[in-house]
Scaffold this active site. Structure first.
Site, PDB file in Angstrom:
ATOM      1  N   TRP A 324       0.831  -1.209   0.000  1.00 37.50           N
ATOM      2  CA  TRP A 324       0.000   0.000   0.000  1.00 37.50           C
ATOM      3  C   TRP A 324       0.859   1.250   0.000  1.00 37.50           C
ATOM      4  O   TRP A 324       0.512   2.258  -0.622  1.00 37.50           O
ATOM      5  CB  TRP A 324      -0.917  -0.006   1.227  1.00 37.50           C
ATOM      6  CG  TRP A 324      -1.767   1.235   1.370  1.00 37.50           C
ATOM      7  CD1 TRP A 324      -3.007   1.440   0.848  1.00 37.50           C
ATOM      8  CD2 TRP A 324      -1.438   2.432   2.086  1.00 37.50           C
ATOM      9  NE1 TRP A 324      -3.472   2.688   1.185  1.00 37.50           N
ATOM     10  CE2 TRP A 324      -2.522   3.320   1.945  1.00 37.50           C
ATOM     11  CE3 TRP A 324      -0.327   2.842   2.818  1.00 37.50           C
ATOM     12  CZ2 TRP A 324      -2.537   4.588   2.521  1.00 37.50           C
ATOM     13  CZ3 TRP A 324      -0.326   4.115   3.388  1.00 37.50           C
ATOM     14  CH2 TRP A 324      -1.428   4.964   3.241  1.00 37.50           C
ATOM     15  N   HIS A 325       2.007   1.181   0.678  1.00 36.47           N
ATOM     16  CA  HIS A 325       2.858   2.364   0.789  1.00 36.47           C
ATOM     17  C   HIS A 325       3.550   2.724  -0.517  1.00 36.47           C
ATOM     18  O   HIS A 325       3.891   3.893  -0.718  1.00 36.47           O
ATOM     19  CB  HIS A 325       3.913   2.160   1.888  1.00 36.47           C
ATOM     20  CG  HIS A 325       3.370   2.314   3.273  1.00 36.47           C
ATOM     21  ND1 HIS A 325       2.692   1.310   3.916  1.00 36.47           N
ATOM     22  CD2 HIS A 325       3.402   3.370   4.128  1.00 36.47           C
ATOM     23  CE1 HIS A 325       2.341   1.734   5.127  1.00 36.47           C
ATOM     24  NE2 HIS A 325       2.742   2.972   5.272  1.00 36.47           N
ATOM     25  N   GLY A 326       3.783   1.784  -1.374  1.00 39.66           N
ATOM     26  CA  GLY A 326       4.458   2.120  -2.612  1.00 39.66           C
ATOM     27  C   GLY A 326       4.634   0.921  -3.517  1.00 39.66           C
ATOM     28  O   GLY A 326       4.696  -0.227  -3.056  1.00 39.66           O
TER      29      GLY A 326
END
Length: 474
Positions: A324-326
């Site tokens: 989700w973060h990257g």
């Protein structure tokens, strides 16, 4: 438009002025909705229709869900929301990443197939408003929430500019009921909101950007070879930087919302004083970790289907949380490390609690130290631009360095990073379970006034490179 800019302060002043005009509540909500749309359009107006598409789709899908006569129809409507929201998120955020990995896979197999790569611009805040919108449709599907009657209120829920770009990820049940009655901040609330804004900007501009970012940047630049002290200095500096950057943003968001009379949930509660990794995730980015728990971990089965399934669910949840973060494997490894830490903690905790010393002050401090060590090592993969840089830093932290390593920073810079994080951890340990308002109430007024004055002076005199908040890229 970022919180740490003069343009935002002017925007905030105008928005507050309009909000406190003697106008009907509905008109003032429209003013907030227009202001929030302009705030988002200031980043890139081309992506404003994408945001409004998500708003319109899920508002009417939720109403259709409530009217659906059969469970099969309800599931079909929920799937429309899931596929639409996650499909857009996947296209914009993970499309190039998936194409690159597919091409690498085909090349390794010797298959002459090339997946076209589309270089698209990532819409600001898409990860955040997608999760908020999905929470609404899922809650309506589960029967936890009723579809909201007012399209204006629902639109304001997703666009409200304090939390729009980088959270906190707000649940519909926490925000929508606040729209039913007139919201005005009392004088103490307005002052507290402005104080949180100053504190957040101080953490971001002075501590994260001014003191810690240059140290972290020097160690995590591609191709550099740090020595052991520099590697630890860079890892500790980034650990402090990302906390001050993201917690600073959250304080700004909560403070600005409070100035308008709205309450947003806390997003950080002394995470670097956590006693274990499960405790860490109850204190770090709380709005994301609780979302992953309620909408991913528990639906997967949580801890209800035996130890093996529990460990699997933990690992999958943290891997997806990392993704989700990257769109990079380094973020997946970061999430995977935290998943392994959580599994190891579940395995070891029953054995460790048999020893009485673990329940005393020494045992608690040891728990904080071990947790912080694991968190700092994992941050290396979060920050590094690639695996080569990450492994170079990790090996240097373990004392394995190449010939000629070092020369990236002075010993004073390393000590500065250690001192900053040390003070941060000490303060969080001292006020580990004390709400921030009570922290300010516990000190004399003259000390609070002096600290506020010092922060304002530091903000005015701060110099250096203007940096966007780290979580804007997610």
């Amino acid at each position: 438009m970022v919180f740490n800019s003069l343009s935002f302060l002017l925007f905030l002043a105008v928005s507050l002025g309009l909000h406190y005009l003697p106008l009907p509540w509905r008109v003032r909500k429209v003013n907030l909705l227009v202001a929030s749309s302009l705030f988002y359009a200031a980043w890139n107006p081309l992506f404003l229709p994408l945001l409004w598409y998500a708003i319109t789709l899920d508002y009417f899908l939720a109403r259709a869900l409530a009217r659906a006569g059969t469970q099969r129809r309800k599931k079909a409507l929920l799937m429309v929301s899931l596929v639409s929201n996650l499909g857009l998120l996947g296209f914009f955020k993970y499309g190039p990443f998936l194409a690159d990995n597919a091409n690498a896979f085909f090349q390794a197999l010797g298959v002459p197939l090339v997946v076209p790569r589309m270089d698209v611009v990532l819409p600001v805040a898409i990860s955040f408003y997608t999760f908020e919108s999905l929470a609404y449709t899922i809650d309506v599907y589960r029967g936890h929430e009723k579809p909201w009657d007012s399209f204006l209120d629902f639109s304001l829920f997703l666009t409200f500019f304090p939390h729009l770009v980088a959270g906190p990820i707000v649940r519909p049940g926490d925000f929508l009921p606040q729209c039913t009655g007139e919201r005005r901040a009392s004088a103490p609330q307005l002052l507290w909101g402005l104080l949180l804004l100053v504190l957040g900007l101080f953490e971001k501009t002075v501590l994260a950007d001014g003191l810690l970012a240059p140290v972290a940047d020097s160690v995590f630049a591609p191709g550099v070879r740090p020595n052991v002290w520099e590697a630890w200095g860079g890892a500790l500096a980034f650990s402090g930087q990302i906390f001050c950057d993201f917690a600073g943003y959250s304080l700004c968001a909560i403070g600005v919302a409070l100035c308008f009379g709205f309450q947003l949930p806390d997003n950080f509660k002394s995470p670097y004083a956590a006693l274990g990794f499960s405790d860490f995730w109850e204190r770090w980015h709380i709005s994301l970790s609780s979302w992953l728990r309620d909408y991913l971990y528990i639906p997967l089965g949580g801890n209800r289907k035996g130890p093996g399934r529990t460990y699997f669910n933990l690992l999958v949840t943290m891997l997806l949380g990392g993704l989700w973060h990257g769109a990079a494997w380094t973020f997946v490894v970061w999430g995977g490390l935290h998943g392994l830490f959580l599994i190891a903690e579940r395995l070891l905790r029953p054995r460790l609690t048999r020893f009485s010393w673990t329940k005393g002050t020494a045992g608690r401090l040891a728990g904080v130290a071990v947790t912080l060590l694991g968190v700092c090592v994992a941050w290396v993969f979060f920050r590094a631009p690639d695996f080569a840089s990450a492994f170079t830093v990790v090996k240097a932290m373990a004392g394995v360095t190449a010939a000629g390593a070092g020369g990236l920073m002075s010993r004073g810079d390393t000590l500065l990073a250690v001192a900053c994080l040390g003070v941060m951890v000490a303060c969080q340990w001292r006020f580990r379970d004390v709400p921030l308002p009570r922290v300010f109430e516990s000190v004399p007024w003259w000390a609070s006034a002096g600290a506020l004055t010092a922060m304002l002076v530091a903000l005015v005199t701060a110099s250096g490179v203007d940096r966007a908040f780290i979580y804007f890229q997610f």
